[in-house]
Design a protein around this motif. Structure first.
Motif, PDB file in Angstrom:
ATOM      1  N   VAL A  88      -5.249  -5.660 -20.152  1.00  0.00           N
ATOM      2  CA  VAL A  88      -5.914  -6.919 -19.706  1.00  0.00           C
ATOM      3  C   VAL A  88      -7.150  -7.106 -20.177  1.00  0.00           C
ATOM      4  N   GLY A  89      -7.941  -6.125 -20.839  1.00  0.00           N
ATOM      5  CA  GLY A  89      -9.143  -6.348 -21.544  1.00  0.00           C
ATOM      6  C   GLY A  89      -9.629  -5.390 -22.486  1.00  0.00           C
ATOM      7  N   ILE A  90     -10.672  -5.520 -23.267  1.00  0.00           N
ATOM      8  CA  ILE A  90     -11.127  -4.748 -24.321  1.00  0.00           C
ATOM      9  C   ILE A  90     -12.588  -4.214 -23.800  1.00  0.00           C
ATOM     10  N   VAL A  91     -12.824  -2.770 -23.669  1.00  0.00           N
ATOM     11  CA  VAL A  91     -14.292  -2.604 -23.405  1.00  0.00           C
ATOM     12  C   VAL A  91     -14.900  -1.964 -24.691  1.00  0.00           C
ATOM     13  N   GLY A  92     -16.264  -1.886 -24.544  1.00  0.00           N
ATOM     14  CA  GLY A  92     -16.984  -1.281 -25.722  1.00  0.00           C
ATOM     15  C   GLY A  92     -16.737   0.470 -26.026  1.00  0.00           C
ATOM     16  N   ASP A  93     -16.927   0.691 -27.164  1.00  0.00           N
ATOM     17  CA  ASP A  93     -16.652   2.132 -27.734  1.00  0.00           C
ATOM     18  C   ASP A  93     -17.677   2.985 -26.802  1.00  0.00           C
ATOM     19  N   ALA A  94     -17.038   4.103 -26.359  1.00  0.00           N
ATOM     20  CA  ALA A  94     -17.959   5.219 -25.706  1.00  0.00           C
ATOM     21  C   ALA A  94     -17.697   6.567 -26.050  1.00  0.00           C
ATOM     22  N   ARG A  95     -18.672   7.292 -26.123  1.00  0.00           N
ATOM     23  CA  ARG A  95     -18.265   8.749 -26.776  1.00  0.00           C
ATOM     24  C   ARG A  95     -18.008   9.679 -25.465  1.00  0.00           C
ATOM     25  N   TYR A 103     -14.355   2.294 -13.095  1.00  0.00           N
ATOM     26  CA  TYR A 103     -14.940   3.183 -13.794  1.00  0.00           C
ATOM     27  C   TYR A 103     -15.842   2.522 -14.830  1.00  0.00           C
ATOM     28  N   PHE A 104     -15.437   1.325 -15.385  1.00  0.00           N
ATOM     29  CA  PHE A 104     -16.308   0.698 -16.441  1.00  0.00           C
ATOM     30  C   PHE A 104     -17.663   0.302 -15.879  1.00  0.00           C
ATOM     31  N   ARG A 105     -17.561  -0.268 -14.629  1.00  0.00           N
ATOM     32  CA  ARG A 105     -18.696  -0.689 -14.016  1.00  0.00           C
ATOM     33  C   ARG A 105     -19.504   0.484 -13.540  1.00  0.00           C
ATOM     34  N   THR A 106     -19.119   1.496 -13.140  1.00  0.00           N
ATOM     35  CA  THR A 106     -19.777   2.674 -12.801  1.00  0.00           C
ATOM     36  C   THR A 106     -20.516   3.407 -14.287  1.00  0.00           C
ATOM     37  N   MET A 107     -19.804   3.430 -15.179  1.00  0.00           N
ATOM     38  CA  MET A 107     -20.378   3.908 -16.360  1.00  0.00           C
ATOM     39  C   MET A 107     -21.114   3.109 -17.095  1.00  0.00           C
ATOM     40  N   GLN A 108     -21.235   1.529 -16.567  1.00  0.00           N
ATOM     41  CA  GLN A 108     -21.585   0.655 -17.485  1.00  0.00           C
ATOM     42  C   GLN A 108     -21.284   0.517 -18.875  1.00  0.00           C
ATOM     43  N   ILE A 109     -19.965   0.754 -18.961  1.00  0.00           N
ATOM     44  CA  ILE A 109     -19.151   0.287 -20.401  1.00  0.00           C
ATOM     45  C   ILE A 109     -19.030  -0.987 -20.344  1.00  0.00           C
ATOM     46  N   PRO A 110     -19.714  -1.813 -21.227  1.00  0.00           N
ATOM     47  CA  PRO A 110     -19.205  -3.361 -21.227  1.00  0.00           C
ATOM     48  C   PRO A 110     -17.825  -3.801 -21.647  1.00  0.00           C
ATOM     49  N   LEU A 111     -17.572  -4.878 -20.943  1.00  0.00           N
ATOM     50  CA  LEU A 111     -16.164  -5.529 -21.137  1.00  0.00           C
ATOM     51  C   LEU A 111     -16.569  -6.423 -22.552  1.00  0.00           C
ATOM     52  N   ARG A 125     -22.363   6.247  -9.053  1.00  0.00           N
ATOM     53  CA  ARG A 125     -23.561   5.656  -9.657  1.00  0.00           C
ATOM     54  C   ARG A 125     -24.599   5.573  -8.538  1.00  0.00           C
ATOM     55  N   THR A 126     -25.799   6.092  -8.561  1.00  0.00           N
ATOM     56  CA  THR A 126     -26.796   6.130  -7.703  1.00  0.00           C
ATOM     57  C   THR A 126     -27.845   5.224  -7.950  1.00  0.00           C
ATOM     58  N   ARG A 127     -28.767   4.914  -6.976  1.00  0.00           N
ATOM     59  CA  ARG A 127     -29.893   4.199  -7.324  1.00  0.00           C
ATOM     60  C   ARG A 127     -30.902   5.212  -7.704  1.00  0.00           C
ATOM     61  N   GLY A 128     -31.105   6.314  -6.843  1.00  0.00           N
ATOM     62  CA  GLY A 128     -32.220   7.255  -7.140  1.00  0.00           C
ATOM     63  C   GLY A 128     -31.695   8.513  -7.794  1.00  0.00           C
ATOM     64  N   GLU A 129     -32.402   9.700  -7.753  1.00  0.00           N
ATOM     65  CA  GLU A 129     -31.862  11.002  -8.097  1.00  0.00           C
ATOM     66  C   GLU A 129     -30.522  11.452  -7.700  1.00  0.00           C
ATOM     67  N   ALA A 164     -22.115   2.225  -7.243  1.00  0.00           N
ATOM     68  CA  ALA A 164     -20.456   2.127  -7.733  1.00  0.00           C
ATOM     69  C   ALA A 164     -19.928   3.455  -7.534  1.00  0.00           C
ATOM     70  N   VAL A 165     -18.487   3.704  -7.230  1.00  0.00           N
ATOM     71  CA  VAL A 165     -17.918   4.747  -7.171  1.00  0.00           C
ATOM     72  C   VAL A 165     -16.636   4.654  -8.050  1.00  0.00           C
ATOM     73  N   ALA A 166     -16.198   5.509  -8.695  1.00  0.00           N
ATOM     74  CA  ALA A 166     -15.108   5.621  -9.601  1.00  0.00           C
ATOM     75  C   ALA A 166     -14.336   6.867  -9.528  1.00  0.00           C
ATOM     76  N   THR A 167     -13.018   7.091  -9.807  1.00  0.00           N
ATOM     77  CA  THR A 167     -12.586   8.191 -10.184  1.00  0.00           C
ATOM     78  C   THR A 167     -12.126   8.098 -11.853  1.00  0.00           C
ATOM     79  N   THR A 168     -11.999   9.600 -12.303  1.00  0.00           N
ATOM     80  CA  THR A 168     -11.363   9.730 -13.478  1.00  0.00           C
ATOM     81  C   THR A 168     -10.800  11.127 -13.701  1.00  0.00           C
ATOM     82  N   ILE A 169      -9.992  11.490 -14.626  1.00  0.00           N
ATOM     83  CA  ILE A 169      -9.549  12.724 -14.784  1.00  0.00           C
ATOM     84  C   ILE A 169     -10.377  13.528 -15.718  1.00  0.00           C
ATOM     85  N   PHE A 170     -10.967  12.983 -16.671  1.00  0.00           N
ATOM     86  CA  PHE A 170     -11.882  13.719 -17.638  1.00  0.00           C
ATOM     87  C   PHE A 170     -13.148  12.970 -17.265  1.00  0.00           C
ATOM     88  N   LEU A 171     -14.296  14.096 -17.524  1.00  0.00           N
ATOM     89  CA  LEU A 171     -15.570  13.236 -17.342  1.00  0.00           C
ATOM     90  C   LEU A 171     -16.007  12.693 -18.758  1.00  0.00           C
TER      91      LEU A 171
END
Lengths: 111, 868
Positions: free
Chosen positions: B662-669, B602-610, B697-701, B560-567
């Motif tokens: 459109v949706g609520i996601v889990g809390d992330a730090r 972003y949410f799929r890439t970072m695995q933040i649950p819906l 998001r990569t499969r390997g290193e 998966a690939v996403a963009t964000t302003i802050f890491l």
């Protein structure tokens, strides 16, 4: 200036100065020479040139203490007095002197 | 005469000289008087008196020489004697010098950092007059200043010489074979004037270069000049290409000019008459102002507050609720590292104290072995002061050697610090200079006194006692009790340090053990250079960014690939105040939340649950944007709504709709692993600025795929540079660079302290054993078990250590208030850490005590008693 008959033996100057200061509370350099000369009936004459280096050396060793003051004639002079360490040193030097004269005496008698 | 006075005399010989001359002329005057009283003429008397005295100059010289020579001679003699004595025991000397080198070196190194970062002014003329200016509003955390407002401030204030500002962005420079990422600053007029720095080569910006449509120009950094233009002195007029536009170079800045920060290579003037610069909502500049001489911070604050109030009247819409913040620039620059540096300085000072205690204990044991020698010297007429001076000289020689080696240690440590901690402010200003040298010298003197005074006094006294009392055995017990006190002190201090280090280690582990609410592993991050110029054609920008997301997504090994302003997980904060559009009219509270722009993946890439609703999607540029909120936002602010999904949010100030939930996601730090997740509003928009971070998001290193990604981007965008390419975990780790540095150094110093304390304990116990050989021999002869002997000495060491542990922990608890602010997820009284530290110390102490104890038990009684 060497070879004068009343030159003071090397090493005894300190003893003489200490002894002088032990019986007189506070003296300046000139008074010390005058005192030694008078008490020894003019037999011993302290050479001025060696007196002041010796006084300063003794001051460094902590045997005597020096401070500036004025004489009766209102002249600025450096007055010396004996310290407790100096008193101890005097005792040691007197003992040495006694041993020395005793030894020299014996040699003169038996040699 | 005190030695100080003698030292004084040595440096002021003319005074002594005057004294002697006065004394001699007094003598001659008295003699003259006497000779005259004997009947000599005035003239003759004076002549004779002088003649009798000999050459006055020579006499006074001789007298003076005695004064100085005797003093110097005594010291030279002491030093020579000290060197000779120390070289007879190379083992002791090497241990002492190395220990001191470590103690002094660590202290000097930290001092040089402290001095460079905290104590010295920033490297600009009258740097204490430089202020950071920002605009603050309750509704947003954004503090950058609109250019037009910056100009207003500069025009209306009466307390600043000038106010300027700058903004930064990454761009790609295309004059070479490959595009290169450069960091450039856009500067407002008066930029160089405020800093008070002139270009090393060429000139600053001319007024017409700050006009819209004026000539273009660029200032380059010394680094850039050397690297890209090989330091060519004829560089003026050559061009730098950004994208496709050429900019003529008008000057090169001096190497010391590292502001806004050291990464900036190019400075461009901004046209203040530009249409965009007139927008009062704009947030472009970090403001910098130079105070007029003699103006206080308070006056400047009051003045700018008045100026802003005036602007508030004039432009109520934008300026009424705005305030100006004025802070000393140095304060802003170094505030986050201040606590760490003072902590480190405290730690190395404790380390030095341990070192001194250690040396003092060593010197004491050594002095006991030399009692014979000292007794002899005392009976030969040496005074106590002479002996003490001799002992102090020895310590001084040790300390000087230790200090000299310490400087080498400090030089190495500073170099390492500069290398390791590049992200911390002002690190490249750290250098070993005259100040550090003087500090080290002062430290050496202090160390001499700390280590040497007690042994010196004690030795001369004991020596005296020893001289009177030949046997001297009775003194053993009192003397070693002092040594045990010193050893106990060392152990206690190292327990304190270890407890602190342990807490930092635990806290650091705790950071990584927490569930951050997203999956930081196997994510590659990078950026692709872009320019703010692209913002004028938003559609094209969105197309470019989305295109790159697509292409990278298609690479093998990419999930998966996403963009964000802050890491995610890297500290950054951008807060806004929101309102529910549907609830407008109510006296509802403002909902302050972190505002993050992310692409829908972003949410799929970072695995933040819906948690509820739908994943967000891309919306056309002019349509209402999709927004996701996190659980905290929903429960804290929207609990009275039956359905959160479907509500519209607007930002407090603008009023135009911000987006539709459109949706609520889990809390992330998101804000950093060490901060609890607060309310967050995610706006689903892949290209809010030209250089967002890409998350892959990569499969390997993740590092393994970096080259593939780089090649792909080059193929797509040959004129753009890929930069900041690194696995996410590494970047999160970097965000804790200071944290980690603090932990590593503290652990390092604490273990050093413990090893020193053990050396001290070992030494003292060995010494006690050697002192009590007769007693041990006797007991063994009388049938004592070797086991009992071992136990006896072992218990002695452990008793002292046990007591020291208690003291050390009490001491540590005194510092908890300082520590607790730097700890995360661990109480400063954490029982696990404290008991582990105690256990470690006791085990190490036991090992250190065991050796001398076993040696005692191996003594041969017959041999010993025969010696008696």
């Amino acid at each position: 200036m060497s070879g004068r008959k009343n030159d003071i033996l090397q090493g005894t100057l300190a003893l003489l100065v200490l002894r002088t200061l032990a019986s007189n509370k506070r003296m300046h350099g000139y008074a010390i020479t005058a005192h030694i000369r008078r008490v020894s009936d003019d037999l011993l004459r302290v050479e001025e040139g060696s007196l002041y280096p010796a006084l300063h050396r003794m001051e460094q060793e902590g045997w005597i203490h020096a401070e500036w003051g004025t004489t009766e004639k209102n002249r600025e002079a450096r007055f010396y007095s004996l310290t407790p360490a100096g008193r101890k040193q005097l005792a040691a030097e007197e003992e040495n002197w006694a041993k020395l004269t005793q030894g020299v005496g014996r040699v003169l008698r038996y040699a | 005469m005190s030695w100080l006075q003698r030292l004084w005399n040595t440096f002021r010989p003319e005074r002594v000289h005057g004294d002697i001359d006065r004394e001699i002329s007094f003598h001659i005057a008295e003699r003259t008087d006497q000779l005259r009283s004997e009947g000599m003429s005035e003239e003759e008397a004076a002549r004779r008196a002088r003649l009798q005295f000999g050459n006055v100059t020579v006499q006074s010289e001789r007298t003076r020489d005695v004064d100085i020579a005797l003093w110097a001679e005594a010291h030279v003699r002491n030093v020579r004697y000290a060197v000779r004595t120390l070289s007879r025991t190379p083992g002791f000397t090497a241990t002492a010098v190395l220990t001191l080198a470590l103690g002094i070196g660590a202290n000097s190194a930290v001092f040089s950092a402290l001095d460079a970062v905290l104590l010295r002014p920033l490297p600009f003329p009258n740097a204490d007059r430089l202020m950071r200016l920002s605009q603050t509003q309750e509704t947003t955390a954004e503090t950058n200043i609109a250019p037009v407002r910056l100009e207003d401030w500069n025009r209306l204030n009466s307390t600043f010489e000038a106010i300027t500002g700058y903004g930064m962005e990454d761009a790609s420079e295309t004059s070479g074979d490959l595009p290169e990422k450069v960091r450039r600053a856009f500067v407002a007029p008066r930029f160089l004037e405020v800093w008070g720095i002139a270009p090393a080569l060429g000139r600053g910006f001319a007024p017409n270069e700050h006009q819209a449509g004026g000539p273009s120009a660029v200032l380059i950094s010394d680094r850039y000049w050397r690297r890209r233009l090989s330091g060519n002195p004829n560089v003026l007029g050559k061009t730098v290409r950004i994208g496709s536009a050429p900019f003529p170079i008008i000057g090169v800045m001096p190497a010391s000019f590292l502001f806004p920060d050291r990464s900036v290579d190019l400075w461009f003037p901004v046209a203040m008459s530009n249409q965009l610069a007139q927008v009062r909502y704009a947030t472009w500049y970090l403001g910098i102002g130079r105070l007029k001489a003699g103006v206080t911070l308070e006056q400047a604050r009051a003045n700018l507050a008045a100026v802003q109030a005036q602007l508030g009247e004039q432009y109520p819409e934008t300026d009424r609720k705005m305030r100006v913040e004025v802070m000393p620039l140095k304060e802003i620059t170094v505030s986050n590292i201040r606590a760490s540096l003072w902590l480190l300085f405290g730690v190395v000072s404790v380390l030095l104290l341990i070192t001194c205690t250690n040396i003092a204990a060593l010197l004491l044991s050594r002095a006991t072995q030399r009692r014979q020698e000292i007794s002899v010297r005392l009976s030969l007429g040496a005074t106590r002061a002479t002996i003490a001076a001799q002992m102090l000289t020895e310590t001084c020689v040790l300390a000087l050697a230790g200090g000299a080696m310490g400087l080498l240690v400090a030089a190495a440590a500073s170099a390492a610090l500069r290398f390791v901690a590049t992200d911390l402010p002002r690190m490249d200003e750290i250098a070993l200079d005259v100040r550090t040298l003087l500090y080290t010298l002062a430290l050496t003197a202090t160390v001499t006194l700390l280590c040497g005074l007690l042994p010196a006094i004690r030795t001369s006294r004991d020596g005296l006692a020893g001289a009177r009392n030949e046997a001297g055995r009775t003194h053993v017990s009192t003397r070693s009790s002092l040594q045990w006190l010193l050893v106990g002190g060392q152990v206690a201090l190292s327990v304190t340090l270890l407890a602190g280090a342990g807490l930092f280690v635990r806290s650091f582990q705790e950071l990584w053990r927490l569930d951050p609410g997203f999956e930081p592993s196997r994510v590659l991050t990078f950026r692709v250079s872009g320019s703010y110029g692209e913002m004028s054609d938003r559609n094209r920008l969105i197309q470019r960014i989305d295109g790159m997301i697509e292409e990278v997504r298609a690479l093998p090994g990419v999930d998966a690939v996403a963009t964000t302003i802050f890491l995610p997980g890297v500290p950054a904060q951008y807060e806004s105040a929101f309102k529910v559009v549907e609830g407008r009219g109510d006296t509802e509270t403002r909902m302050v939340a972190e505002s993050r722009y992310v692409s829908p993946e972003y949410f799929r890439t970072m695995q933040i649950p819906l948690a509820a609703g739908q994943p967000c999607a891309r919306q056309p540029l002019n349509a209402t944007r999709d927004v996701m909120v996190n659980r905290t936002f929903a429960t804290r602010y929207l609990s009275e709504w039956s359905s959160v999904v479907g509500l519209h949010l607007s930002t407090g100030d603008g009023g135009s709709p911000f987006g539709r939930i459109v949706g609520i996601v889990g809390d992330a730090r998101e804000r950093g692993l060490d901060s609890d997740p607060g309310p967050v509003v995610y706006s689903c928009f892949s290209a809010p600025n030209p250089t967002p971070y890409f998350l892959v998001r990569t499969r390997g290193e993740p590092a393994a795929i970096a080259e593939t990604v780089r090649r792909k981007i080059k193929e797509l965008e040959p004129l753009r540079a890929v930069y900041d390419i690194a696995p996410l975990e590494e970047r999160i780790g970097d965000a804790f660079a200071q944290n980690r540095m603090r932990m590593v150094l503290l652990v390092l110093f604490a273990t050093t302290a413990l090893s020193l304390a053990c050396v001290g304990l070992y030494g003292t116990l060995s010494y006690v054993v050697s002192q009590r050989r007769r007693e041990v021999g006797l007991r063994l002869a009388l049938g004592a078990q070797r086991r009992d002997i071992i136990r006896q000495f072992l218990m002695k060491g452990l008793r002292v250590a046990g007591f020291a542990c208690v003291c050390g922990l009490v001491l540590a608890s005194a510092f908890t208030r300082v520590l607790s602010r730097m700890l995360y997820g661990v109480s400063p009284f954490d029982p696990t850490t404290l008991s582990a530290v105690t256990a470690i110390v006791l085990v190490v102490v036991m090992i250190a005590s065991l050796l001398p104890a076993i040696r005692a038990s191996r003594l041969d009684p017959t041999h010993l008693l025969r010696d008696e």
